[in-house]
Scaffold this motif. Structure first.
Motif, mmCIF file in Angstrom:
data_model
loop_
_atom_site.group_PDB
_atom_site.id
_atom_site.type_symbol
_atom_site.label_atom_id
_atom_site.label_comp_id
_atom_site.label_asym_id
_atom_site.label_seq_id
_atom_site.Cartn_x
_atom_site.Cartn_y
_atom_site.Cartn_z
ATOM 1 N N ILE A 112 0.850 -1.194 0.000
ATOM 2 C CA ILE A 112 0.000 0.000 0.000
ATOM 3 C C ILE A 112 0.882 1.241 0.000
ATOM 4 O O ILE A 112 2.029 1.212 0.443
ATOM 5 C CB ILE A 112 -0.928 0.039 1.237
ATOM 6 N N TYR A 148 -2.928 -3.510 11.216
ATOM 7 C CA TYR A 148 -3.345 -3.887 9.875
ATOM 8 C C TYR A 148 -3.637 -5.385 9.834
ATOM 9 O O TYR A 148 -3.020 -6.174 10.558
ATOM 10 C CB TYR A 148 -2.242 -3.582 8.858
ATOM 11 N N LYS A 205 -4.467 -8.160 4.555
ATOM 12 C CA LYS A 205 -4.639 -7.439 3.299
ATOM 13 C C LYS A 205 -4.110 -6.007 3.390
ATOM 14 O O LYS A 205 -4.304 -5.213 2.486
ATOM 15 C CB LYS A 205 -6.128 -7.413 2.911
ATOM 16 N N GLU A 255 -5.171 -3.773 5.354
ATOM 17 C CA GLU A 255 -6.268 -2.850 5.613
ATOM 18 C C GLU A 255 -6.160 -2.383 7.069
ATOM 19 O O GLU A 255 -6.002 -3.202 7.973
ATOM 20 C CB GLU A 255 -7.618 -3.538 5.388
ATOM 21 N N LYS A 256 -6.220 -1.093 7.272
ATOM 22 C CA LYS A 256 -6.091 -0.554 8.629
ATOM 23 C C LYS A 256 -7.345 -0.915 9.425
ATOM 24 O O LYS A 256 -8.464 -0.596 9.034
ATOM 25 C CB LYS A 256 -5.888 0.961 8.599
#
Length: 415
Positions: free
Chosen positions: A145, A183, A186, A188-189
């Motif tokens: 990311i 996280y 993935k 994602e936060k």
């Protein structure tokens, strides 16, 4: 007298032959069992490889995940068994001690036999122990990311510390925006906590607790990270030195890298008690952002990077000695951590790569990254001889999440 002397040597010959045959049979039995055990280990590995191939090609992701967890346990068990077998390897020393004084009958035979056969089984000092093969890692990109500035951020995020929680979640500290973040796989936060200072580094202490260093704030914060990704401050330990990198030494203490201190590495307990390690460090100080450390628990060694000397030091605490690792593949080394098989992973900022180093200081491999200036690196908690692990690293404005693989044939060939 001639007959007595001849009989004496005949008796001696029979006694030695009998002892030697008995020893031979006993030793052969032991070696046959060891060979059988080793062949069983190889057969187990071969069968596991066939199972992995079959599940990878024909089964569902859920079944693949279940197999992955089972394989981790089997590899741990196999590694432990092989280590035990290597430790029990022995060499055989056979000697015959001759007594130059000849004693004749009528004394008992035990008095006049002029020699004695002796057997000794031990690990020979002249034979070096079998060294494990250093597996070369293979990295497979999972996801990455870009760490963009959001409305909640004062600056562009800069992750100065990373670590995995035991359940696989990634915890990071944002030095620029004074945050601790969580996280999922993935990237994602899923959790965030606002700090009052710029954090330096982070380490997972347990299933639901992390410790964060704060540099010039002279403290270590312990934060609780719940399974529901809620982050709260548990407690704060005041310290007397400025600490940057941090890793666990054991269940009760940490190894921490200092800033602006001639004691480059120190030990801090969970209660905040500080003490020095028994290493004679060079009389110099590392400013902020010029060094990082980690610890090898099995061999009691400290790994220390020196950014501007382009060097990785491996300090042996027990012997107060060090190995100096310099290589063209290592330029401005930054973060450092341990891989699953007790090898060292170093962020080489100047070559944009992750460098793999053995515990003895041999540079094994350099993995070129498609991003610039790697800063911190961490590996998931299933370290002990695991077949599959996770790895993540951060740079100035991005974070990557990879799977880390052994070349399994290297393990098989080393058995």
């Amino acid at each position: 007298m001639r007959d007595d002397v001849m009989k004496m040597f005949d008796d001696l010959e029979n006694s030695v032959a009998k002892d030697a045959e008995s020893f031979k049979a006993e030793t052969l039995e032991k070696l046959t069992k060891k060979q059988s055990d080793s062949e069983k280990h190889v057969a187990d590995v071969t069968k596991s490889l066939e199972t992995i191939d079959n599940v990878h090609q024909n089964r569902t992701p859920s079944q693949q995940f279940i197999l992955e967890q089972r394989m981790k346990r089997k590899v741990d068990e196999l590694s432990s068994n092989v280590d035990k077998e290597c430790q029990r390897l022995e060499t055989l020393a056979v000697s015959f001690d001759f007594d130059e004084t000849l004693r004749l009958p009528p004394l008992p035979i035990s008095y006049y036999v002029p020699g004695q056969l002796t057997f000794k089984c031990s690990l020979s000092e002249d034979v070096k122990p079998i060294a494990p093969v250093d597996p070369i890692v293979k990295l497979t990109n999972i996801t990455s990311i870009d760490l963009k500035q959001t409305e909640d951020d004062v600056k562009v995020p800069f992750y100065s510390g990373l670590d995995f929680l035991p359940d696989g979640r990634l915890v990071a500290v944002d030095n620029n925006n004074k945050k601790c973040l969580i996280y999922n796989e993935k990237l994602e936060k899923i959790g965030s906590y606002q700090l009052s200072y710029a954090p330096r580094s982070v380490v997972a202490v347990s299933e639901e607790e992390v410790a964060i260093t704060s540099g010039a704030n002279y403290k270590i914060d312990f934060l609780r990270v719940s399974k529901f990704n809620e982050i709260t401050l548990n407690r704060t330990c005041k310290v007397k030195s400025q600490y940057d990198s941090i890793c666990q030494k054991d269940e009760r203490s940490f190894i921490v890298g200092t800033m602006h201190d001639t004691r480059h590495v120190r030990i801090v307990s969970l209660s905040g008690e500080e003490k020095d390690v028994s290493i004679n460090f060079p009389n110099m100080k590392y400013p902020s952002d010029t060094s990082a450390c980690t610890y090898i628990r099995n061999s009691d060694k400290v790994i220390l990077t020196d950014r501007y000397e382009h060097t990785v030091y491996i300090y042996d605490i027990k012997s107060n000695t060090r190995v100096v690792v310099k290589d063209d593949q290592i330029k401005e080394p930054k973060g450092v951590t341990l891989g699953p098989s007790i090898y060292i992973l170093v962020c080489s900022k100047g070559t944009n790569s992750i460098v793999q180093i053995s515990e003895t200081g041999r540079v094994l491999f350099s993995y070129k990254l498609d991003i610039e200036f790697p800063y911190r690196v961490c590996v998931s908690k299933n370290k002990s001889q695991s077949l599959l692990s996770q790895i993540a690293w951060s740079v100035g404005e991005s974070c990557s999440y990879y799977k880390l693989h052994y070349k399994f044939n290297d393990i098989l060939n080393s058995l």
